[in-house]
Design an enzyme around this catalytic site. Sequence first.
Site, mmCIF file in Angstrom:
data_model
loop_
_atom_site.group_PDB
_atom_site.id
_atom_site.type_symbol
_atom_site.label_atom_id
_atom_site.label_comp_id
_atom_site.label_asym_id
_atom_site.label_seq_id
_atom_site.Cartn_x
_atom_site.Cartn_y
_atom_site.Cartn_z
ATOM 1 N N GLY A 35 13.521 1.970 -2.970
ATOM 2 C CA GLY A 35 13.050 1.532 -2.528
ATOM 3 C C GLY A 35 11.609 1.629 -2.330
ATOM 4 O O GLY A 35 10.970 1.236 -2.769
ATOM 5 N N CYS A 36 11.900 2.263 -1.158
ATOM 6 C CA CYS A 36 10.274 2.564 0.023
ATOM 7 C C CYS A 36 9.568 3.276 -1.088
ATOM 8 O O CYS A 36 8.498 3.593 -1.474
ATOM 9 C CB CYS A 36 10.498 3.323 0.862
ATOM 10 S SG CYS A 36 11.758 2.272 2.337
ATOM 11 N N THR A 37 10.460 4.605 -3.016
ATOM 12 C CA THR A 37 9.257 5.319 -3.302
ATOM 13 C C THR A 37 8.550 4.151 -3.973
ATOM 14 O O THR A 37 7.362 4.327 -3.978
ATOM 15 C CB THR A 37 10.404 6.115 -3.963
ATOM 16 O OG1 THR A 37 10.851 7.410 -3.114
ATOM 17 C CG2 THR A 37 9.434 6.585 -4.668
ATOM 18 N N ALA A 43 5.370 2.215 -2.259
ATOM 19 C CA ALA A 43 4.500 3.381 -1.267
ATOM 20 C C ALA A 43 4.292 3.959 -2.798
ATOM 21 O O ALA A 43 2.613 3.631 -2.641
ATOM 22 C CB ALA A 43 5.523 4.762 -0.777
#
Length: 159
Positions: free
Chosen positions: A48-50, A53
């Site tokens: 999710g963070c990738t 970002a």
Amino acid sequence: MTERVTLEPGQTAPDFSLQDQDGTTRSLADFRGEKVVLFFYPAAMTPGCTKEACDFRDATAPLEAAGYRVLGISRDPVEKLRRFADRDGLDYPLLSDPDSSVHRAYGAYGMKNNYGRLVEGVIRSTFVIDAEGRIEHALTNVKATGHVARLRKLLGIDG
């Protein structure tokens, strides 16, 4: 357990000084005179963070053309942020807040519902800060997927 801070539009954004993925100390005050999109994410190199970002990476040019600087903050160590930036071509500062002090100052750390369980952790949040250092928009509990597109729409930045 301390009460979670809630920042509102018009309030002064809490200042900070944190190291980026290159070990350079960055302060919010360094960006005075520019508008800032400051996003808090739970952990570098997770799916999710990738996604979030990389969405910010893909939106950096239109955001900067509209006068916004993008800064990401997580609790990850500088070395992991360097690997994350290199792996995914992230071309904006990723800031390391290992003790969560900046997360707490922005209300981006505290109790949250995680798959039906109440746990303490990072609350995915984005703050838009004006050129004078005041909160313009405070978006908390955002979803990783689709968040950047919604933010661009909120800011009137097309495409």
